[in-house]
Design an enzyme around this catalytic site. Structure first.
Site, PDB file in Angstrom:
ATOM      1  N   ARG A  62      17.632   1.262 -15.883  1.00  8.35           N
ATOM      2  CA  ARG A  62      16.286   1.395 -15.325  1.00  8.35           C
ATOM      3  C   ARG A  62      15.454   0.140 -15.387  1.00  8.35           C
ATOM      4  NH1 ARG A  62      13.267   4.887 -17.955  1.00  8.35           N
ATOM      5  NH2 ARG A  62      14.938   6.692 -17.325  1.00  8.35           N
ATOM      6  N   TYR A 116      -1.710  -4.311   6.740  1.00  5.25           N
ATOM      7  CA  TYR A 116      -0.230  -3.733   7.514  1.00  5.25           C
ATOM      8  C   TYR A 116      -0.346  -1.998   7.443  1.00  5.25           C
ATOM      9  CZ  TYR A 116       4.753  -2.375   6.893  1.00  5.25           C
ATOM     10  OH  TYR A 116       5.920  -2.093   7.026  1.00  5.25           O
ATOM     11  N   ASP A 188      -1.300  -8.692   0.133  1.00  3.96           N
ATOM     12  CA  ASP A 188      -0.198  -8.707   0.544  1.00  3.96           C
ATOM     13  C   ASP A 188       0.233 -10.246   1.075  1.00  3.96           C
ATOM     14  OD1 ASP A 188       2.151  -8.383   2.378  1.00  3.96           O
ATOM     15  OD2 ASP A 188       1.413  -6.374   3.049  1.00  3.96           O
ATOM     16  N   LYS A 213      11.284  -9.116   4.292  1.00  8.86           N
ATOM     17  CA  LYS A 213      11.251  -9.991   5.267  1.00  8.86           C
ATOM     18  C   LYS A 213      12.041 -11.480   4.853  1.00  8.86           C
ATOM     19  CE  LYS A 213       9.035  -6.672   6.820  1.00  8.86           C
ATOM     20  NZ  LYS A 213       7.685  -6.150   6.771  1.00  8.86           N
TER      21      LYS A 213
HETATM   22  C1  LIG Z   1       7.289  -4.924   6.169  1.00  6.84           C
HETATM   23  C2  LIG Z   1       5.897  -5.114   5.613  1.00  6.84           C
HETATM   24  C3  LIG Z   1       5.684  -4.430   4.419  1.00  6.84           C
HETATM   25  C4  LIG Z   1       6.661  -3.325   3.793  1.00  6.84           C
HETATM   26  O1  LIG Z   1       7.684  -3.727   3.459  1.00  6.84           O
HETATM   27  P1  LIG Z   1       9.049  -3.058   3.587  1.00  6.84           P
HETATM   28  O2  LIG Z   1       9.842  -3.822   2.555  1.00  6.84           O
HETATM   29  O3  LIG Z   1       9.446  -2.623   4.863  1.00  6.84           O
HETATM   30  O4  LIG Z   1       8.525  -1.535   2.614  1.00  6.84           O
HETATM   31  C5  LIG Z   1       4.406  -4.892   3.899  1.00  6.84           C
HETATM   32  N1  LIG Z   1       3.779  -5.602   4.115  1.00  6.84           N
HETATM   33  C6  LIG Z   1       3.761  -6.363   5.335  1.00  6.84           C
HETATM   34  C7  LIG Z   1       2.895  -7.301   5.966  1.00  6.84           C
HETATM   35  C8  LIG Z   1       5.179  -6.187   6.053  1.00  6.84           C
HETATM   36  O5  LIG Z   1       5.031  -6.817   7.338  1.00  6.84           O
END
Ligand SMILES: *Cc1c(COP(=O)(O)O)cnc(C)c1O
Length: 403
Positions: A62, A116, A188, A213
């Site tokens: 973990r 988001y 973010d 991403k």
């Molecule tokens: C896709 C996305 C997320 C979330 O990511 P996941 O890996 O799909 O949970 C967070 N912030 C932004 C800006 C995103 O485009």
């Protein structure tokens, strides 16, 4: 420093970051450590083993193993000012883990209105249930933002450019106000990554990314990260370990592989995005292009001032189109698949309506935005040839005319 990347340029860092010989052994990449259990040679050996992975020693699955540590270390080296990085099973889990590490019941969170959508839902749903209040703010209106602070405001959630509508906001100014009011700034940073926006150097305390991403980059894994300086890294780590977050070593190895080529992918995506966005601006079917990489865009000056890069994600709004025409446009596309997510090597198109997910901000790109849905589409530009992508979009506009 490990990997020998300190002081080097981002491209060089992407190649060397996290590559410690004690983790990789005699090969280039760290092996995939599929492991839960540490086996001790003796009772004395077990007693000597601590509950933390100290000095690169494996303790229990973990807490991760060298595969995950190499990825976390690489992300830390890429984020100027970071002391450490925690990994999470998704970007949303990283957002949750970061917010839970700085908030407690009774606190107030200020959340940027162009965040988001799942971040918004976390504030209005999960956090609310745990007694944490939220206020949405327009990140382009500094005076209104400043007026929202109260004694209980403990954190500010930022995203720049904003999701879907792509507004770039003044992060140094927003975080400066937060710091003076004793609030933690979280961002973010998925769009630019640390390569394109050194978030901690711009005043943020915690930088969160969806590694799903750009870092993954090949549309085959889910993961998230949060990086911070010493004080907040400690809190991130404690909270994450108490919540039991761990990522699989197989996914960590994939993310590390993606990371090595992220720089060239981002650069290529950005260049193609500029070409495609400029072409879209010249089309009579387009009312507005929302791309901060374009000179003349509302966010261009701040992007130029604060960012060191970007990516191929932007959006545009159709002029005088209806829902059927927008559907015909995306249905006609052969190279752009219709889909959520972004940052993969392949291009994607996503029709969206931002109006239902904005409380305080105007929706750019449509004069009719306050009365009806702005016919907008987000494009994630992949690694295809720009001329082919433009040809594909041309066929989309042709299909719209038949409706
Ligand atoms: C896709 C996305 C997320 C979330 O990511 P996941 O890996 O799909 O949970 C967070 N912030 C932004 C800006 C995103 O485009």
């Amino acid at each position: 420093m490990a990997g020998g990347t300190e002081g080097k340029k981002p491209g060089t860092k992407l190649v060397g970051a996290g590559r410690r010989q004690e983790w990789t052994g005699p090969v280039v990449n760290p092996p995939v450590w599929r492991a839960s259990t540490h086996i001790y040679a003796s009772e004395a050996d077990r007693k000597a083993g601590g509950p933390q992975p100290k000095d690169g020693k494996f303790y229990y699955g973990r807490q991760g193993a060298p595969t995950q540590w190499a990825l976390a270390q690489a992300l830390t080296e890429l984020e100027p000012g970071a002391a450490g990085t925690m990994l999470y099973p998704s970007g949303v889990a990283a957002i949750n883990g970061a917010l839970m590490s700085v908030l407690r019941p009774g606190d107030v969170l200020l959340i940027s209105d162009n965040s988001y959508e799942p971040s918004r839902i976390m504030a209005t749903g999960f956090l609310k249930r745990w007694g944490i209040e939220h206020r949405f703010f327009d990140p382009l209106d500094l005076a209104a933002y400043q007026a929202l602070f109260c004694e209980r405001t403990k954190a500010v959630w930022l995203e720049s450019p904003g999701s879907l509508t792509m507004e770039v906001c003044d992060i140094p100014a927003l975080t400066d106000i937060a710091r003076k009011r004793g609030a933690v700034s979280l961002i973010d940073n998925t769009w630019a990554s640390a390569i394109g926006f050194p978030a901690l150097q711009r005043g943020c305390d915690i930088s969160v990314m969806s590694l799903t991403k750009h870092v993954g980059g090949h549309s085959d894994l889910m993961m998230g990260s949060a990086s911070a300086g010493e004080k907040f890294y400690r809190r991130l780590r404690q909270t994450s370990q108490q919540m039991g977050n761990v990522v699989s070593p197989d996914d960590a190895a994939l993310a590390l592989r993606g990371l090595r080529t992220m720089g060239v992918r981002l650069e290529r995506g950005m260049q193609t995005a500029i070409t495609v966005a400029q072409w879209l601006q010249s089309r009579p079917e387009v009312a507005a292009v929302h791309c901060p990489l374009l000179e003349g865009d509302a966010g261009f000056e701040l992007w130029q001032r604060d960012f060191t890069g970007g990516c191929g994600l932007f959006s545009f709004t159709l002029a005088d189109a209806n829902l059927e025409q927008r559907a015909a446009f995306v249905d006609a596309l052969k190279l752009f698949a219709i889909g959520y997510s972004w940052g993969g090597y392949e291009s994607l198109a996503l029709p969206y309506d931002a109006a239902p997910i904005r409380n305080t901000m105007a929706i750019p790109g449509s004069a009719k935005s306050d009365t009806s849905e702005a016919m907008s589409i987000r494009l994630s530009i992949g690694l295809e040839d720009p001329a082919d992508l433009i040809e594909d979009l041309t066929s989309g506009f042709a299909a719209m005319k038949d409706i």
